[in-house]
Write a protein that holds these residues in place. Structure first.
Motif, PDB file in Angstrom:
ATOM      1  N   ILE A  66      31.382  72.039  -6.597  1.00  0.00           N
ATOM      2  CA  ILE A  66      31.772  71.111  -5.530  1.00  0.00           C
ATOM      3  C   ILE A  66      33.046  71.574  -4.840  1.00  0.00           C
ATOM      4  O   ILE A  66      34.038  71.904  -5.500  1.00  0.00           O
ATOM      5  CB  ILE A  66      31.994  69.695  -6.083  1.00  0.00           C
ATOM      6  N   VAL A  67      33.008  71.595  -3.510  1.00  0.00           N
ATOM      7  CA  VAL A  67      34.220  71.724  -2.704  1.00  0.00           C
ATOM      8  C   VAL A  67      34.433  70.390  -2.016  1.00  0.00           C
ATOM      9  O   VAL A  67      33.586  69.926  -1.252  1.00  0.00           O
ATOM     10  CB  VAL A  67      34.100  72.854  -1.658  1.00  0.00           C
ATOM     11  N   LEU A  68      35.550  69.766  -2.316  1.00  0.00           N
ATOM     12  CA  LEU A  68      35.942  68.505  -1.692  1.00  0.00           C
ATOM     13  C   LEU A  68      37.311  68.718  -1.056  1.00  0.00           C
ATOM     14  O   LEU A  68      38.265  69.101  -1.746  1.00  0.00           O
ATOM     15  CB  LEU A  68      36.019  67.392  -2.753  1.00  0.00           C
ATOM     16  N   HIS A  69      37.413  68.515   0.232  1.00  0.00           N
ATOM     17  CA  HIS A  69      38.706  68.639   0.900  1.00  0.00           C
ATOM     18  C   HIS A  69      39.609  67.513   0.408  1.00  0.00           C
ATOM     19  O   HIS A  69      39.291  66.332   0.580  1.00  0.00           O
ATOM     20  CB  HIS A  69      38.539  68.536   2.414  1.00  0.00           C
ATOM     21  N   MET A  70      40.719  67.881  -0.227  1.00  0.00           N
ATOM     22  CA  MET A  70      41.603  66.862  -0.811  1.00  0.00           C
ATOM     23  C   MET A  70      43.030  67.384  -0.865  1.00  0.00           C
ATOM     24  O   MET A  70      43.266  68.605  -0.775  1.00  0.00           O
ATOM     25  CB  MET A  70      41.125  66.506  -2.222  1.00  0.00           C
ATOM     26  N   PRO A  71      43.990  66.474  -0.991  1.00  0.00           N
ATOM     27  CA  PRO A  71      45.390  66.894  -1.071  1.00  0.00           C
ATOM     28  C   PRO A  71      45.650  67.722  -2.328  1.00  0.00           C
ATOM     29  O   PRO A  71      44.909  67.649  -3.310  1.00  0.00           O
ATOM     30  CB  PRO A  71      46.158  65.561  -1.139  1.00  0.00           C
ATOM     31  N   TYR A 134      40.252  75.675   8.884  1.00  0.00           N
ATOM     32  CA  TYR A 134      41.509  74.991   8.550  1.00  0.00           C
ATOM     33  C   TYR A 134      41.469  74.395   7.147  1.00  0.00           C
ATOM     34  O   TYR A 134      42.230  73.469   6.836  1.00  0.00           O
ATOM     35  CB  TYR A 134      41.827  73.887   9.574  1.00  0.00           C
ATOM     36  N   CYS A 135      40.603  74.906   6.288  1.00  0.00           N
ATOM     37  CA  CYS A 135      40.424  74.334   4.945  1.00  0.00           C
ATOM     38  C   CYS A 135      40.583  75.400   3.862  1.00  0.00           C
ATOM     39  O   CYS A 135      40.158  76.545   4.025  1.00  0.00           O
ATOM     40  CB  CYS A 135      39.020  73.739   4.802  1.00  0.00           C
ATOM     41  N   LYS A 136      41.191  74.998   2.754  1.00  0.00           N
ATOM     42  CA  LYS A 136      41.235  75.817   1.540  1.00  0.00           C
ATOM     43  C   LYS A 136      41.350  74.873   0.359  1.00  0.00           C
ATOM     44  O   LYS A 136      42.397  74.253   0.206  1.00  0.00           O
ATOM     45  CB  LYS A 136      42.383  76.829   1.586  1.00  0.00           C
ATOM     46  N   PRO A 137      40.301  74.707  -0.435  1.00  0.00           N
ATOM     47  CA  PRO A 137      39.055  75.479  -0.429  1.00  0.00           C
ATOM     48  C   PRO A 137      38.164  75.131   0.763  1.00  0.00           C
ATOM     49  O   PRO A 137      38.269  74.036   1.329  1.00  0.00           O
ATOM     50  CB  PRO A 137      38.382  75.064  -1.739  1.00  0.00           C
ATOM     51  N   ALA A 138      37.306  76.071   1.121  1.00  0.00           N
ATOM     52  CA  ALA A 138      36.361  75.867   2.214  1.00  0.00           C
ATOM     53  C   ALA A 138      34.940  75.839   1.669  1.00  0.00           C
ATOM     54  O   ALA A 138      34.587  76.632   0.785  1.00  0.00           O
ATOM     55  CB  ALA A 138      36.500  76.972   3.261  1.00  0.00           C
TER      56      ALA A 138
END
Length: 229
Positions: A66-71, A134-138
């Protein structure tokens, strides 16, 4: 039987989400998945909770990434929460380790998660490369690497989220012969990510989050023979 009929109705209904137009859905790959990759952003925790809880009684004998954009620094907390709601062993991905069947791996905030090696010999790799979308993880990074590792035996799922992260990766999954399922507009907090995949014709199904688990479980019962379009 009623639940199956409801799922089929929802799958068909998803085809009209694109401003009244019917997106072209792809035929399902006939391969039983050997790995599942999931991407999510805005509204992702809620969508993941619903999906993973619905999979709780099902036998899913493959690793889930899972990649979830999060702080930053939320990764461990998210992993602990998803383990509680899913009933499956869950942890942040560890560099250099081989994934275990039935285990859920979360990409840590601030690092890309890639898979190196073919299928059963795949190894998790974490890196500090440049951001994508603009994401990491992407999501794109994970999906592309998983497509190279698992080919037609990969199931990719794009859940609610803003932007287009997951579009390039979904293209790679389709080109490798794998399946892509996206969350429908009605149940998405933001339909940017799943909508981009659907609009570009990379999805085999557009599903309500409430019935997505039923479809995922069905892919492990044998070769898929139905067409999605």
């Amino acid at each position: 039987m009623i639940k199956r009929a409801s799922a089929l109705k929802s799958e068909r209904a998803g085809r009209t989400d694109l401003a009244g137009a019917a997106p072209v859905l792809r035929a399902y790959s006939r391969s039983i998945p050997k790995a599942i990759v999931i991407g999510a952003s805005t509204g992702g925790p809620e969508a993941l909770t619903t999906l993973l809880q619905s999979l709780q009684p099902c036998t899913i004998p493959v690793p889930i990434f899972i990649v979830l954009h999060m702080p930053a620094d939320f990764s461990t907390m998210v992993a602990a929460y998803l383990e509680r709601v899913s009933g499956r062993q869950t942890s942040t991905a560890t560099h250099g380790f081989a994934p275990l069947p039935g285990h859920i791996y979360i990409a840590p905030a601030g690092r890309h998660l890639r898979l190196h090696g073919r299928a059963s010999r795949a190894i998790m790799h974490l890196d500090d490369g440049d951001s994508e979308n603009y994401c990491k993880p992407a999501v794109d990074v994970l999906f592309r690497s998983a497509a190279a590792s698992f080919g037609s035996s990969l199931l990719a799922i794009v859940l609610t989220g803003t932007g287009q992260d997951g579009l390039d990766g979904s293209r790679a999954v389709v080109e490798a012969g794998g399946n892509v399922i996206v969350q429908d507009q009605a149940t998405s907090a933001a339909w940017g990510m799943p909508g981009a995949v659907a609009e570009n014709g990379f999805a085999s199904a557009i599903l309500s989050i409430d019935v997505m688990g039923l479809k995922v479980a069905s892919l492990f019962r044998g070769p898929v023979t139905e067409r999605a379009g």
